[in-house]
Design an enzyme around this catalytic site. Structure first.
Site, PDB file in Angstrom:
ATOM      1  N   LEU A 171       0.679  -1.161   0.471  1.00 23.52           N
ATOM      2  CA  LEU A 171      -0.173   0.036   0.056  1.00 23.52           C
ATOM      3  C   LEU A 171       0.948   0.887  -0.234  1.00 23.52           C
ATOM      4  CD1 LEU A 171      -2.721  -1.151   2.700  1.00 23.52           C
ATOM      5  CD2 LEU A 171      -2.754  -1.320   0.254  1.00 23.52           C
ATOM      6  N   ASP A 172       0.598   2.414  -1.084  1.00 21.53           N
ATOM      7  CA  ASP A 172       1.148   3.360  -0.640  1.00 21.53           C
ATOM      8  C   ASP A 172       0.744   4.671   0.803  1.00 21.53           C
ATOM      9  OD1 ASP A 172       2.791   6.062  -1.323  1.00 21.53           O
ATOM     10  OD2 ASP A 172       0.835   6.465  -2.525  1.00 21.53           O
ATOM     11  N   LYS A 173       1.009   5.191   0.830  1.00 23.40           N
ATOM     12  CA  LYS A 173       0.909   5.476   1.941  1.00 23.40           C
ATOM     13  C   LYS A 173      -0.033   6.956   1.283  1.00 23.40           C
ATOM     14  CE  LYS A 173       2.897   9.685   3.692  1.00 23.40           C
ATOM     15  NZ  LYS A 173       1.694  10.298   3.944  1.00 23.40           N
ATOM     16  N   THR A 174       0.425   8.205   0.851  1.00 21.33           N
ATOM     17  CA  THR A 174      -0.739   9.534   0.274  1.00 21.33           C
ATOM     18  C   THR A 174      -1.358   9.018  -0.679  1.00 21.33           C
ATOM     19  OG1 THR A 174       1.680  10.313   1.092  1.00 21.33           O
ATOM     20  CG2 THR A 174      -0.098  11.693   0.124  1.00 21.33           C
TER      21      THR A 174
END
Length: 606
Positions: A305-308
């Site tokens: 998963l990417d954060k932003t």
């Protein structure tokens, strides 16, 4: 037989032949046989043409079994059995077309809703123009029942929008002035005014329509696998038929075996189930571009998963305002936002949006001077105002130190200091907040069979660690470049099928390299939507769990249909080989199997 109409004609021919033969039987058996043959030959001819076309493409399908059974029936003088097989085969093709059409209904509905024109205000008057002529800033009138042609903001005080085609929500959503209006939404209330924020070609709905069209052209690998393994089922059918002849010494035993093997549920259940699952996902706001993607998603064990923009909202929001003595929070925000109207910086835009959201009246700034990436200064309501980083503001103030107000600020926060008349007024703290449904989404993913969750972000490592700690993610990587993200995906893919979830241009390479790439929102970067296999049409992280759940259920229903259908077909072939299932009854039994597996496959729509 590639469209509904020709298949219907073949069904009509088979029905006419069967009915004509039944009536002719009372007069002359010879006429009846000719009628049944007339109802069989056109279907057989069309089937042979289709087989030859497929063979030229290098494809071998199970239609060979149907052609063999009809040919053998005519050769053995079993015209009635041949006619029944022809009817059952042609009817099965029509049934499959109907089932696929119903399964594609939700996706097709998306394509049919695109607006073609809009009512635009020009010099105080309304004119109808093609949506391709709309530009950013145009004011349009959205009448009751009309579909928003472009993305925009509501100018009217309030409105009622039906967003079900985008979000799956069953009830219309109330909107207020300045709220975002997504193209594809339907005005469910009184006429409202909307100001365009994107041209039609770049709007949410245009992107969705383009992606849906791409998805409808796909073919599920399950279907290709079915074609590839068709030769093995054909061999099994011929072996059983040959054994029946050899063991009984009766060549006619071949016919009932071939009849009950026509057509195989393998070529009916899989495409219907896969397309049904894709349609169900689209109805819930998830666009799956291909059948292969929905199958692969059901096998994923690792989520990266990417954060932003994925676990967080992707934009800074005011979380706290700390004031110096004599100042109120709203006045500090109002002065800072008034000055920031002259800046295009993302933090400045966040402050202006927060002030407007609180209903604060902003003033027009003058004599503004901006130091790129550091801060800006100017005059607001006759007062000299400085807004920017702590050091920038401290160096331009005579009283107060912004650093004295910064104690206890959480990691990953952005601090904006504000000074008025060379005195510190306070600091504004902004954070890219976690999505409130992120913890529940991660728990649901684990429950759905995702064994490993990895956080991969280009943000600072300390910020990434803070987010990972709040969500209970043990493996978190920060300060990653796009190529670094690809390396993370490659490393994780060696252990298990992976899905990569992101929304930005920097995520596109990783999305393309993962087993399944999932883009957050059709309004995200075009690169991420193009690279991804699955696109969440709305900015809602819970859609990710929904997508995984639909994929698991679709694959389970498809396998159930195939295994049950194949089991019944093989059992019927064995019974027919021993002479207990005559050709006509066998054909009817096989059609019952086909109908059962198609109906079961359609369960994926629910």
């Amino acid at each position: 037989m590639t469209s509904f109409s020709p298949r219907s004609v073949l069904v009509a021919i088979a029905v006419a032949g069967l009915a004509g033969g039944v009536f002719a039987w009372a007069i002359d058996a010879g006429w009846a046989r000719w009628a049944w043959m007339a109802g069989t030959v056109p279907v057989l001819a069309a089937l042979i043409f289709e087989i030859i076309t497929s063979l030229r493409r290098g494809e071998v399908g199970l239609d060979l079994v149907a052609a063999l059974s009809m040919s053998v029936a005519l050769a053995f003088g079993e015209e009635l059995a041949g006619n029944v097989v022809a009817l059952m085969y042609a009817g099965g093709q029509v049934l499959e077309s109907y089932a696929e059409g119903r399964a594609r209904r939700e996706m097709t509905a998306l394509l049919g809703r695109a607006a073609h024109s809009a009512m635009r205000y020009v010099d105080g008057a309304l004119e109808e123009v093609p949506i391709g002529q709309l530009v950013v800033g145009d004011l349009i009138l959205l009448r009751h029942g009309e579909v928003a042609p472009v993305d925009g903001v509501l100018v009217s005080p309030e409105g009622l929008l039906d967003q079900s085609v985008l979000t799956g929500e069953s009830l219309p959503v109330g909107k207020r002035a300045e709220d975002e209006i997504l193209s594809g939404s339907t005005n469910a209330g009184d006429p409202v005014q909307v100001r365009a924020t994107r041209p039609a070609a770049e709007s949410t709905y245009a992107n969705i329509v383009r992606l849906v069209a791409q998805a409808q052209e796909s073919k599920a690998p399950s279907v290709r696998i079915a074609d590839r393994y068709a030769i093995w089922f054909l061999v099994l059918t011929l072996v059983i038929a040959g054994l029946a002849w050899w063991l009984s010494g009766d060549m006619t035993r071949i016919l009932p075996v071939l009849v009950v093997a026509t057509p195989c549920p393998l070529i009916l259940a899989l495409p219907v189930a896969i397309i049904s699952g894709m349609s169900r996902a689209a109805k819930g706001g998830v666009l799956v571009k291909s059948g292969g993607a929905i199958e692969a998603l059901a096998k994923v064990k690792t989520a990266i998963l990417d954060k932003t923009g994925t676990l967080t909202f992707g934009q800074a929001r005011v979380s706290e305002i700390r004031t110096a003595e004599g100042w109120s929070q709203d006045e500090i925000l109002r002065l800072a936002a008034s000055l920031d109207q002259a800046s295009s910086h993302v933090i400045a835009e966040a402050l202006v949006a927060e002030a407007k959201g609180r209903g604060l009246a902003l003033s027009m700034p003058t004599n503004v001077s901006e130091t790129a990436g550091t801060g800006l200064e100017g005059r607001v309501d006759g007062k000299r105002v400085v807004v920017g980083g702590s050091r920038f503001v401290r160096d331009r103030s005579r009283e107060g130190d912004p650093y004295a107000l910064r104690k206890g600020i959480a990691e990953g926060s952005v601090v904006v200091a504000v000074a008025v008349a060379e005195k510190l007024a306070g600091i504004i703290i902004l954070k890219d907040e976690l999505r409130p449904d992120a913890p529940a989404m991660l728990a649901a993913l684990r429950q759905a069979g995702i064994d490993r969750i990895v956080l991969a972000s280009g943000d600072r490592q300390d910020v990434v660690d803070a987010v990972a700690g709040k969500l209970g993610i043990t493996d978190a990587f920060g300060e990653l470049t796009p190529s670094n993200k690809v390396d993370v995906v490659a490393r994780e893919s060696t252990s298990a099928p992976t899905m990569m979830v992101g929304d930005g241009v920097n995520d596109a390479p990783a999305l393309a390299s993962a087993t399944v790439g999932i883009a957050m929102g059709a309004r995200g970067s075009a690169a991420s939507s193009e690279s991804a296999d699955v696109v969440l049409l709305v900015d809602r992280i819970a859609s990710l769990t929904f997508a995984v759940t639909v994929a698991h259920r679709t694959r389970r229903i498809a396998l159930e249909s195939v295994l049950i259908g194949l089991g019944l077909s093989i059992a019927a072939m064995i019974v027919a080989a021993f002479g207990y299932l005559p050709p006509v009854q066998g054909a009817l039994f096989q059609e019952a199997i086909d109908i059962a597996v198609i109906v079961n496959a359609l369960r994926a729509l629910r």
